[in-house]
Design a protein around this motif. Sequence first.
Motif, short mmCIF file in Angstrom:
data_model
loop_
_atom_site.label_atom_id
_atom_site.label_comp_id
_atom_site.label_asym_id
_atom_site.label_seq_id
_atom_site.Cartn_x
_atom_site.Cartn_y
_atom_site.Cartn_z
N SER A 186 5.67 12.34 -9.95
CA SER A 186 4.70 12.40 -9.25
C SER A 186 6.23 13.65 -8.04
N LEU A 187 6.68 12.45 -7.79
CA LEU A 187 7.71 12.94 -6.47
C LEU A 187 7.77 14.69 -6.87
N LYS A 188 8.65 14.42 -8.18
CA LYS A 188 9.63 15.85 -8.35
C LYS A 188 8.23 16.84 -8.13
N GLN A 189 6.97 16.89 -8.93
CA GLN A 189 5.94 17.48 -9.54
C GLN A 189 5.61 18.24 -8.07
N ILE A 190 5.72 17.15 -6.88
CA ILE A 190 4.96 16.87 -5.64
C ILE A 190 5.67 17.89 -5.22
N GLU A 191 7.14 17.74 -4.64
CA GLU A 191 7.90 18.56 -4.56
C GLU A 191 7.95 20.11 -4.52
N ALA A 192 7.98 20.06 -5.84
CA ALA A 192 7.71 21.81 -6.68
C ALA A 192 7.16 21.90 -6.00
N PRO A 232 -4.65 23.93 1.25
CA PRO A 232 -4.61 22.57 1.34
C PRO A 232 -3.22 21.83 1.05
N GLN A 233 -2.44 21.33 2.30
CA GLN A 233 -0.94 20.84 1.37
C GLN A 233 -0.99 19.04 0.95
N PRO A 234 -0.66 19.08 0.52
CA PRO A 234 -0.15 17.90 0.59
C PRO A 234 0.61 16.70 0.48
N VAL A 235 0.13 15.96 1.45
CA VAL A 235 0.62 14.79 2.01
C VAL A 235 1.06 13.73 1.41
N VAL A 236 2.49 13.20 1.12
CA VAL A 236 2.64 12.22 0.07
C VAL A 236 2.89 10.77 0.96
N ALA A 237 2.46 10.48 1.14
CA ALA A 237 2.04 9.02 1.61
C ALA A 237 2.69 7.62 0.68
N THR A 238 3.73 7.06 1.41
CA THR A 238 4.39 5.83 -0.02
C THR A 238 3.52 4.44 1.10
N LYS A 239 3.55 3.79 -0.12
CA LYS A 239 2.88 2.24 -0.15
C LYS A 239 3.58 1.16 -0.49
N PRO A 240 4.19 0.68 0.02
CA PRO A 240 5.41 0.15 -0.21
C PRO A 240 4.81 -1.49 -1.05
N THR A 241 4.44 -1.93 -3.09
CA THR A 241 4.50 -3.35 -2.98
C THR A 241 5.26 -4.46 -3.84
N GLU A 242 5.48 -5.10 -3.36
CA GLU A 242 6.60 -6.34 -3.60
C GLU A 242 5.71 -6.40 -5.41
N VAL A 243 6.92 -7.49 -6.22
CA VAL A 243 6.81 -7.33 -7.73
C VAL A 243 7.68 -8.65 -7.44
N SER A 244 6.54 -9.60 -7.48
CA SER A 244 7.71 -11.50 -7.81
C SER A 244 8.18 -11.76 -9.31
N SER A 245 9.09 -11.96 -9.15
CA SER A 245 9.18 -12.67 -10.29
C SER A 245 10.01 -14.11 -10.38
N SER A 246 9.83 -15.12 -11.24
CA SER A 246 10.88 -15.90 -11.93
C SER A 246 11.74 -16.56 -10.33
N LYS A 247 12.65 -15.37 -10.75
CA LYS A 247 14.24 -15.40 -9.58
C LYS A 247 14.38 -15.10 -7.87
N GLN A 248 14.15 -13.15 -8.68
CA GLN A 248 14.50 -12.54 -7.61
C GLN A 248 12.91 -11.62 -7.06
N LYS A 249 12.57 -11.22 -5.72
CA LYS A 249 11.17 -9.99 -5.45
C LYS A 249 11.55 -8.70 -5.66
N LYS A 250 11.51 -8.43 -6.23
CA LYS A 250 11.72 -6.58 -5.88
C LYS A 250 10.50 -6.00 -5.84
N LYS A 251 10.94 -4.63 -5.03
CA LYS A 251 10.46 -3.88 -3.93
C LYS A 251 9.59 -2.62 -4.69
#
Length: 345
Positions: A186-192, A232-251
């Motif tokens: 999606s980011l590549k497509q938006i950048e293009a 209209p120019q698309p504006v890209v907004a990033t929203k971090p979400t956390e994915v938790s597992s049994s051993k570690q947490k990934k962003k």
Amino acid sequence: MASLMQEFAEARQRRLQDRADFLAEQQLAREQRERDLQVQSEETTKYLAHAEQTRLAWEQGRQAIAENALESRREEVQNRAEQVSEFLEDLNTSRTEQAIEDSEQRAQEVRTRTFKTRSQLKHIRKARIRAGQADQAQRQQLVQDRAVLTQMQLEDLNKTRLANATVDAQHRAQEFSDRVANVKASLKQIEANRIAEAEAQNLKLKAFRAELGDSVWSGSRSVAVGTPPANPQPVVATKPTEVSSSKQKKKNTKAEIVESPAPEPVIAKSIEVKESPNETSKPSGKIEQFVIDYVSQLSTNSSLLAVVNDRDTVRDLLAQGANTLKVDPSDILNTLLQMAENSSS
């Protein structure tokens, strides 16, 4: 007439004679009644005297009888009192003896019942102790069985949870990888898209500037200045979400595309404004102040973009600026475009 008077006199004489006879008869009858009353009174007096004597005699006899009866009752009461006293003494004696016997018998029964009750209580206590010990042993065995069963169930549940956690971790890792790939695409497509739109906007702005310069310097009022479309120019907004597992947490970064419409023409920052070689020596501050004063004097309270889009207003601004500041109108135009670009950004 004389005969009539004589008849009246005779009738009157007869009435008088009848009255005299009647009065004589009444006098005789009254005297007879008085004699009869006298006789009756004497007889009544005699009867009353005889009755009084009879009453007195009867009263004396009744009193004598009452005295005799009272004396006999007194003797009888005395005899009965003596008999009752003797009976009560005998009854008291017999009751005392019976009470002593009953007391001894009840004491013996109480002792017997007490002994039996103590024996029964001892047997009941021993039976309860044996039953309590048996129940306690049974409960201990039941508790041990339940503890073993619970331990087995907990081990099975722990294994099941670990297996589910492993599967969930694998699913979340796969989902994270898929989302990362989707976001990158999606980011590549938006950048293009943004690059293409920026290039198109840059070309449109260059054409708009050239057309504006031609319309200002050509003096032709038949050519209208085109307004660049506001894309209209698309504006890209990033929203971090956390994915938790049994051993570690990934962003995980989730891209969201928000389109904001621009109601007014936008001057891209990538546009290049050509300046004359001697622009550095021009008083740009005076030009900017002149433009600000000119725009503030307008009755329509227009913005810089509205002034740029109005060809007649731009021509009037350039003419007044050239006459007042004694500068090149191209410098005023470049300053106006730069100020419009800064205000839009």
